[in-house]
Design a protein around this motif. Structure first.
Motif, PDB file in Angstrom:
ATOM      1  N   PHE A 170     -19.450   4.777  26.250  1.00 54.64           N
ATOM      2  CA  PHE A 170     -21.037   4.430  26.501  1.00 54.64           C
ATOM      3  C   PHE A 170     -21.124   3.467  27.991  1.00 54.64           C
ATOM      4  N   LEU A 171     -20.160   2.581  28.241  1.00 59.11           N
ATOM      5  CA  LEU A 171     -20.197   1.600  29.401  1.00 59.11           C
ATOM      6  C   LEU A 171     -19.928   2.852  30.547  1.00 59.11           C
ATOM      7  N   LYS A 172     -19.244   3.714  30.337  1.00 59.23           N
ATOM      8  CA  LYS A 172     -19.144   4.518  31.838  1.00 59.23           C
ATOM      9  C   LYS A 172     -20.414   5.390  31.852  1.00 59.23           C
ATOM     10  N   ILE A 173     -20.949   5.959  30.911  1.00 60.82           N
ATOM     11  CA  ILE A 173     -22.095   6.637  30.914  1.00 60.82           C
ATOM     12  C   ILE A 173     -23.407   5.602  31.460  1.00 60.82           C
ATOM     13  N   ALA A 174     -23.506   4.358  31.082  1.00 62.56           N
ATOM     14  CA  ALA A 174     -24.367   3.659  31.572  1.00 62.56           C
ATOM     15  C   ALA A 174     -24.177   3.434  32.950  1.00 62.56           C
ATOM     16  N   PHE A 175     -22.991   3.134  33.484  1.00 61.64           N
ATOM     17  CA  PHE A 175     -22.703   2.753  34.919  1.00 61.64           C
ATOM     18  C   PHE A 175     -23.059   4.190  35.798  1.00 61.64           C
ATOM     19  N   GLU A 176     -22.739   5.210  35.277  1.00 62.50           N
ATOM     20  CA  GLU A 176     -22.843   6.270  36.065  1.00 62.50           C
ATOM     21  C   GLU A 176     -24.516   6.687  36.134  1.00 62.50           C
ATOM     22  N   TYR A 177     -25.138   6.452  35.102  1.00 61.86           N
ATOM     23  CA  TYR A 177     -26.781   6.523  35.218  1.00 61.86           C
ATOM     24  C   TYR A 177     -27.104   5.694  36.216  1.00 61.86           C
ATOM     25  N   MET A 178     -26.758   4.250  36.115  1.00 63.01           N
ATOM     26  CA  MET A 178     -27.235   3.238  37.142  1.00 63.01           C
ATOM     27  C   MET A 178     -27.043   3.723  38.920  1.00 63.01           C
ATOM     28  N   ASN A 179     -25.996   4.363  38.896  1.00 61.10           N
ATOM     29  CA  ASN A 179     -25.601   4.787  40.349  1.00 61.10           C
ATOM     30  C   ASN A 179     -26.446   6.082  40.643  1.00 61.10           C
ATOM     31  N   ILE A 180     -26.669   6.941  39.697  1.00 61.67           N
ATOM     32  CA  ILE A 180     -27.448   8.153  40.136  1.00 61.67           C
ATOM     33  C   ILE A 180     -28.660   7.728  40.511  1.00 61.67           C
ATOM     34  N   TYR A 181     -29.205   6.805  39.938  1.00 57.47           N
ATOM     35  CA  TYR A 181     -30.912   6.482  40.146  1.00 57.47           C
ATOM     36  C   TYR A 181     -31.066   5.355  41.262  1.00 57.47           C
ATOM     37  N   TYR A 182     -29.796   4.362  41.305  1.00 50.95           N
ATOM     38  CA  TYR A 182     -30.248   3.150  42.123  1.00 50.95           C
ATOM     39  C   TYR A 182     -28.959   2.852  42.844  1.00 50.95           C
ATOM     40  N   GLY A 183     -28.090   3.953  43.345  1.00 47.84           N
ATOM     41  CA  GLY A 183     -26.902   3.715  43.883  1.00 47.84           C
ATOM     42  C   GLY A 183     -26.994   2.673  44.973  1.00 47.84           C
ATOM     43  N   ASP A 184     -27.435   2.670  45.994  1.00 50.59           N
ATOM     44  CA  ASP A 184     -27.482   1.519  46.957  1.00 50.59           C
ATOM     45  C   ASP A 184     -27.734   0.116  46.365  1.00 50.59           C
ATOM     46  N   THR A 185     -28.719   0.037  45.677  1.00 47.12           N
ATOM     47  CA  THR A 185     -29.247  -1.315  45.212  1.00 47.12           C
ATOM     48  C   THR A 185     -28.012  -1.633  44.087  1.00 47.12           C
ATOM     49  N   TYR A 186     -27.734  -0.707  43.161  1.00 44.85           N
ATOM     50  CA  TYR A 186     -26.976  -1.228  42.227  1.00 44.85           C
ATOM     51  C   TYR A 186     -25.260  -1.418  42.540  1.00 44.85           C
ATOM     52  N   LYS A 187     -25.106  -0.929  43.693  1.00 39.17           N
ATOM     53  CA  LYS A 187     -23.559  -1.475  44.376  1.00 39.17           C
ATOM     54  C   LYS A 187     -23.491  -2.988  44.575  1.00 39.17           C
ATOM     55  N   GLN A 188     -24.744  -3.394  44.902  1.00 34.36           N
ATOM     56  CA  GLN A 188     -24.526  -4.938  45.256  1.00 34.36           C
ATOM     57  C   GLN A 188     -24.924  -5.888  44.016  1.00 34.36           C
ATOM     58  N   ASP A 189     -25.032  -5.189  42.753  1.00 37.79           N
ATOM     59  CA  ASP A 189     -25.441  -5.959  41.304  1.00 37.79           C
ATOM     60  C   ASP A 189     -24.042  -6.368  40.730  1.00 37.79           C
ATOM     61  N   PRO A 190     -24.268  -7.819  40.735  1.00 41.66           N
ATOM     62  CA  PRO A 190     -22.992  -8.543  40.202  1.00 41.66           C
ATOM     63  C   PRO A 190     -22.352  -7.785  38.829  1.00 41.66           C
ATOM     64  N   ILE A 191     -23.191  -7.348  37.854  1.00 34.65           N
ATOM     65  CA  ILE A 191     -22.719  -6.920  36.728  1.00 34.65           C
ATOM     66  C   ILE A 191     -22.014  -5.482  37.081  1.00 34.65           C
ATOM     67  N   GLY A 192     -22.856  -4.773  37.969  1.00 30.54           N
ATOM     68  CA  GLY A 192     -22.515  -3.526  38.333  1.00 30.54           C
ATOM     69  C   GLY A 192     -21.103  -3.454  38.915  1.00 30.54           C
ATOM     70  N   LYS A 193     -20.743  -4.565  39.805  1.00 32.73           N
ATOM     71  CA  LYS A 193     -19.460  -4.689  40.117  1.00 32.73           C
ATOM     72  C   LYS A 193     -18.501  -5.121  39.006  1.00 32.73           C
ATOM     73  N   CYS A 194     -18.775  -5.721  38.313  1.00 29.03           N
ATOM     74  CA  CYS A 194     -17.972  -6.105  36.887  1.00 29.03           C
ATOM     75  C   CYS A 194     -17.784  -4.719  36.350  1.00 29.03           C
ATOM     76  N   LEU A 195     -18.654  -3.943  35.857  1.00 25.71           N
ATOM     77  CA  LEU A 195     -18.548  -2.759  35.384  1.00 25.71           C
ATOM     78  C   LEU A 195     -17.638  -1.862  36.038  1.00 25.71           C
ATOM     79  N   LYS A 196     -17.907  -1.989  37.177  1.00 29.82           N
ATOM     80  CA  LYS A 196     -16.977  -0.884  38.002  1.00 29.82           C
ATOM     81  C   LYS A 196     -15.414  -1.219  37.943  1.00 29.82           C
ATOM     82  N   ASN A 197     -15.270  -2.615  38.052  1.00 33.67           N
ATOM     83  CA  ASN A 197     -13.858  -3.139  37.893  1.00 33.67           C
ATOM     84  C   ASN A 197     -13.401  -2.991  36.657  1.00 33.67           C
TER      85      ASN A 197
END
Length: 287
Positions: A170-197
């Motif tokens: 579920f975490l993987k699905i949510a992370f990919e969903y956010m990157n599909i719609y808000y890739g450039d913005t989400y790359k800078q999001d602190p939680i987005g960076k945590c989920l990626k790690n």
């Protein structure tokens, strides 16, 4: 096509990534922002464990959903009777015992599914021990004259699954969903960076704590959505963005009409993602 992969950050050839695994009926919600290497690694470390977990295999068998090799899972395929003997269930031929030979004081007892099978097993066993043919014939004659005992044993099944591996999908699905719609913005999001790690840690065969990010879907959200999905008389996967009163953004994922559901915290800044509440995604499950 060359892309910058959302997981490894490198410029590589793109691949077709199913945001929700194809093995659970998603043929429509895909992306090409994941490189082939990460796609393969995440499939082996996260997706495979999820789609082959006991509850998901049960659902796949019920709906006739094939896996990557084209097979519909058969969940109840191996069990034991009250004496601990193993029974294999085959869709075509029905239940069968795994034959067993017990040796004690130079005598043998055999458990088999037929006289023919018992005879073949004993014959092979005795020949390996260089038993004279005369004694082998005597043993085979005894098997032939033995009365067959038919039984209808109670079959016990035991299955376990790792809840941690289950939630990770579920975490993987949510992370990919956010990157599909808000890739450039989400790359800078602190939680987005945590989920990626976190996902990269699991992709590499390590583990990481993500318990603060994956929670149960609140009843006030899940109940009306699940009721609506059931009324539709269709099998659907639903992805639902929700902004909490404290501006935290959650992606609620309800699989199989909400039968399996979790919410993933993806950002503490929901207002940074305009129009996200209108990006609800419904995926019709297809075989």
């Amino acid at each position: 096509m060359k892309i910058t992969c959302i997981f490894c950050g490198q410029k590589k050839e793109s691949s077709l990534e199913h945001v929700i695994p194809e093995a659970i009926g998603n043929n429509s919600f895909t992306t090409n922002i994941v490189c082939k290497d990460c796609n393969s690694a995440l499939g082996a470390t996260i997706d495979d464990k999820f789609v082959n977990s006991f509850p998901i295999e049960m659902k796949r068998e019920m709906l006739g959903l094939k896996g990557y090799k084209g097979n519909i899972p058969q969940v109840l395929r191996r069990g034991k009777d009250s004496n601990g003997n193993t029974i294999i269930l085959d869709k075509d031929s029905g239940p069968k015992y795994i034959p067993k030979v017990t040796e004690k004081d130079n005598s043998f007892s055999v458990m088999a599914n037929s006289k023919k099978e018992a005879a073949q097993i004993i014959k092979k066993k005795l020949k390996r021990k260089h038993v004279p043919q005369k004694l082998i014939d005597k043993a085979l004659k005894k098997i032939k004259n033995t009365e067959v005992e038919e039984s209808r044993p109670k079959i016990n099944f035991r299955y376990n699954y790792n809840v941690s591996n289950f939630k990770l999908e579920f975490l993987k699905i949510a992370f990919e969903y956010m990157n599909i719609y808000y890739g450039d913005t989400y790359k800078q999001d602190p939680i987005g960076k945590c989920l990626k790690n976190i996902l990269n840690q699991f992709k590499s065969g390590n583990i990481a704590d993500y318990s603060n990010y994956v929670i149960d879907v609140p009843n006030q959200l899940s109940t009306p959505v699940m009721n609506a999905l059931k009324r539709s008389n269709q099998n659907i996967h639903e992805i639902l963005p929700v902004i909490a009163p404290n501006n935290r953004l959650f992606i609620s994922i309800l699989l199989f009409n909400g039968e399996f559901s979790y919410s993933v915290l993806v950002s503490n800044h929901g207002d940074a993602y305009p129009s996200i509440l209108g990006k609800r995604k419904s995926i019709l499950i297809s075989k």
